[in-house]
Design a protein around this motif. Structure first.
Motif, PDB file in Angstrom:
ATOM      1  N   THR A 161       9.036   9.997   2.328  1.00 31.94           N
ATOM      2  CA  THR A 161       8.295  11.257   2.450  1.00 31.94           C
ATOM      3  C   THR A 161       8.508  11.924   3.812  1.00 31.94           C
ATOM      4  OG1 THR A 161       6.254  10.320   3.401  1.00 31.94           O
ATOM      5  CG2 THR A 161       6.497  10.258   0.994  1.00 31.94           C
ATOM      6  N   ARG A 162       9.148  11.226   4.761  1.00 33.72           N
ATOM      7  CA  ARG A 162       9.318  11.747   6.105  1.00 33.72           C
ATOM      8  C   ARG A 162      10.613  12.533   6.214  1.00 33.72           C
ATOM      9  NH1 ARG A 162       5.102  12.542   6.855  1.00 33.72           N
ATOM     10  NH2 ARG A 162       5.447  12.885   9.082  1.00 33.72           N
ATOM     11  N   PRO A 163      10.651  13.581   7.052  1.00 29.57           N
ATOM     12  CA  PRO A 163      11.904  14.313   7.268  1.00 29.57           C
ATOM     13  C   PRO A 163      12.991  13.361   7.774  1.00 29.57           C
ATOM     14  CG  PRO A 163      10.048  15.492   8.232  1.00 29.57           C
ATOM     15  CD  PRO A 163       9.523  14.152   7.842  1.00 29.57           C
ATOM     16  N   TYR A 164      14.174  13.496   7.227  1.00 25.57           N
ATOM     17  CA  TYR A 164      15.259  12.587   7.602  1.00 25.57           C
ATOM     18  C   TYR A 164      15.755  12.890   9.003  1.00 25.57           C
ATOM     19  CZ  TYR A 164      19.500   9.795   7.266  1.00 25.57           C
ATOM     20  OH  TYR A 164      20.485   8.871   7.486  1.00 25.57           O
ATOM     21  N   LEU A 165      15.941  11.837   9.807  1.00 27.91           N
ATOM     22  CA  LEU A 165      16.459  11.981  11.171  1.00 27.91           C
ATOM     23  C   LEU A 165      17.981  12.007  11.099  1.00 27.91           C
ATOM     24  CD1 LEU A 165      15.698  12.075  14.208  1.00 27.91           C
ATOM     25  CD2 LEU A 165      15.982   9.581  14.225  1.00 27.91           C
ATOM     26  N   GLU A 166      18.552  13.182  11.335  1.00 22.44           N
ATOM     27  CA  GLU A 166      19.990  13.358  11.166  1.00 22.44           C
ATOM     28  C   GLU A 166      20.799  12.782  12.318  1.00 22.44           C
ATOM     29  OE1 GLU A 166      21.495  14.435   8.596  1.00 22.44           O
ATOM     30  OE2 GLU A 166      19.919  15.447   7.435  1.00 22.44           O
ATOM     31  N   THR A 203       0.817  -1.219   0.000  1.00 22.09           N
ATOM     32  CA  THR A 203       0.000   0.000   0.000  1.00 22.09           C
ATOM     33  C   THR A 203       0.849   1.267   0.000  1.00 22.09           C
ATOM     34  OG1 THR A 203      -0.132   0.148   2.425  1.00 22.09           O
ATOM     35  CG2 THR A 203      -1.767  -1.234   1.309  1.00 22.09           C
ATOM     36  N   GLY A 204       2.173   1.096  -0.024  1.00 21.58           N
ATOM     37  CA  GLY A 204       3.064   2.252   0.026  1.00 21.58           C
ATOM     38  C   GLY A 204       3.427   2.687   1.426  1.00 21.58           C
ATOM     39  N   ALA A 205       3.204   1.802   2.435  1.00 20.29           N
ATOM     40  CA  ALA A 205       3.403   2.178   3.830  1.00 20.29           C
ATOM     41  C   ALA A 205       4.824   1.966   4.335  1.00 20.29           C
ATOM     42  CB  ALA A 205       2.433   1.396   4.724  1.00 20.29           C
ATOM     43  N   SER A 206       5.721   1.392   3.524  1.00 20.28           N
ATOM     44  CA  SER A 206       7.089   1.125   4.005  1.00 20.28           C
ATOM     45  C   SER A 206       8.085   2.081   3.365  1.00 20.28           C
ATOM     46  CB  SER A 206       7.461  -0.340   3.757  1.00 20.28           C
ATOM     47  OG  SER A 206       7.370  -0.658   2.376  1.00 20.28           O
TER      48      SER A 206
END
Length: 286
Positions: A140-145, A131-134
């Motif tokens: 699409t999420r901000p990268y955790l630096e 479903t595109g959930a992985s």
């Protein structure tokens, strides 16, 4: 080599998935680490796999492999000592064999083998990757630096803030005492404890005592199970051809939405299995 999506084995009828026939896959890179997956099923409703980590190793995240998804997840430890962490909040959970964790959408997570022995973890994931959930969602999420494995906000207030930590936790540790227990309506020798029962995922552990059998079950979603111990017999009365199946530890079984089935224990030792149903909407009844 960049991100590559995992295989997605699907089935169109009730299907026995012997351990030897499970789809193998390795994911990761130098930044995230390497993880060995055994993917039992990955339909448009449920995703079941077992992942493995060598002793003293683990997985984090990288630009290509971002471990933050748009799904509810249950992780059950099959063997070893598993360290689960939210690198955004600093939460760390130490999970032993037979224990589980649960977390929801948008929870960053890392995992580690906290001994010199390998770790094996059973995972349920819904909505599933199809479903595109992985990986699609993760990008699409901000990268955790930066990652942290320490909850600084509780330093100076511990253990007085223990209740606050429990209430605000993004990763829930689930031991037998934490489960929502129920008995089969027809045979109380079939005992189930629920790890999660959300709008996306229902997951639990069922034990069938010797000589007992469940009522006939029909789910509103796809179901997949993994046998922990004992010998489990499964009846699928409406299936063409073979209708009885014998499952041993490490085997899986898939039931599509609406497929009637029944669990039975025809041997002298308890049979236990973990299951996941997606979406988590409960039973239709027989």
């Amino acid at each position: 080599m960049g991100y590559k999506s995992s295989p997605r084995p699907v089935f169109d009828r009730p299907t026995h998935i012997p351990y030897a026939e499970v789809t193998r896959h390795v994911w990761g890179d130098a930044g995230a680490g390497l993880v060995d997956d055994l993917i039992y099923a990955s339909t448009d409703k449920i995703h079941q796999l077992v992942f493995g980590l060598a002793g003293g190793t683990g997985f984090k995240h990288s630009e290509d492999y971002r471990t933050v998804f748009g799904a509810d997840e249950v992780l059950y430890v099959l063997s070893g000592t598993f360290g689960a962490a939210n690198p955004e909040t600093g939460e760390v959970r130490i999970v032993q064999e037979g224990e589980a964790i649960f977390f929801r959408k948008d929870t960053w997570h890392h995992g580690f083998s906290l001994s010199d022995k390998p770790v094996r973890v059973l995972e349920y994931f819904s909505p599933p990757p199809s479903t595109g959930a992985s990986g699609v969602y993760a990008r699409t999420r901000p990268y955790l630096e930066q990652s942290t494995y320490r909850q600084e906000r509780f330093i100076g207030r511990w253990p007085m803030a223990a209740d606050e930590e429990k209430q605000t936790a993004t990763i829930k540790t689930l031991r037998d005492v934490d489960l929502l227990w129920e008995l089969d309506p027809e045979d109380q020798g079939v005992i189930t404890g629920l790890y999660a029962a959300t709008e996306h995922l229902e997951s639990g552990k069922t034990t069938v005592l010797p000589g007992r059998k469940s009522s006939m079950i029909t789910r509103k979603g796809d179901e997949c199970l993994y046998v922990l111990s004992g010998c489990l017999h499964v009846l699928c009365p409406d299936r063409e051809g073979q209708v009885w199946f014998e499952l041993n530890p490490g085997d899986g079984f898939f039931f599509p939405d609406g497929a009637r089935h029944q669990y039975a224990n025809l041997r002298g030792e308890p049979a236990s299995f973990v299951f996941g149903v997606g979406p988590g909407l409960g039973d239709k009844g027989a």
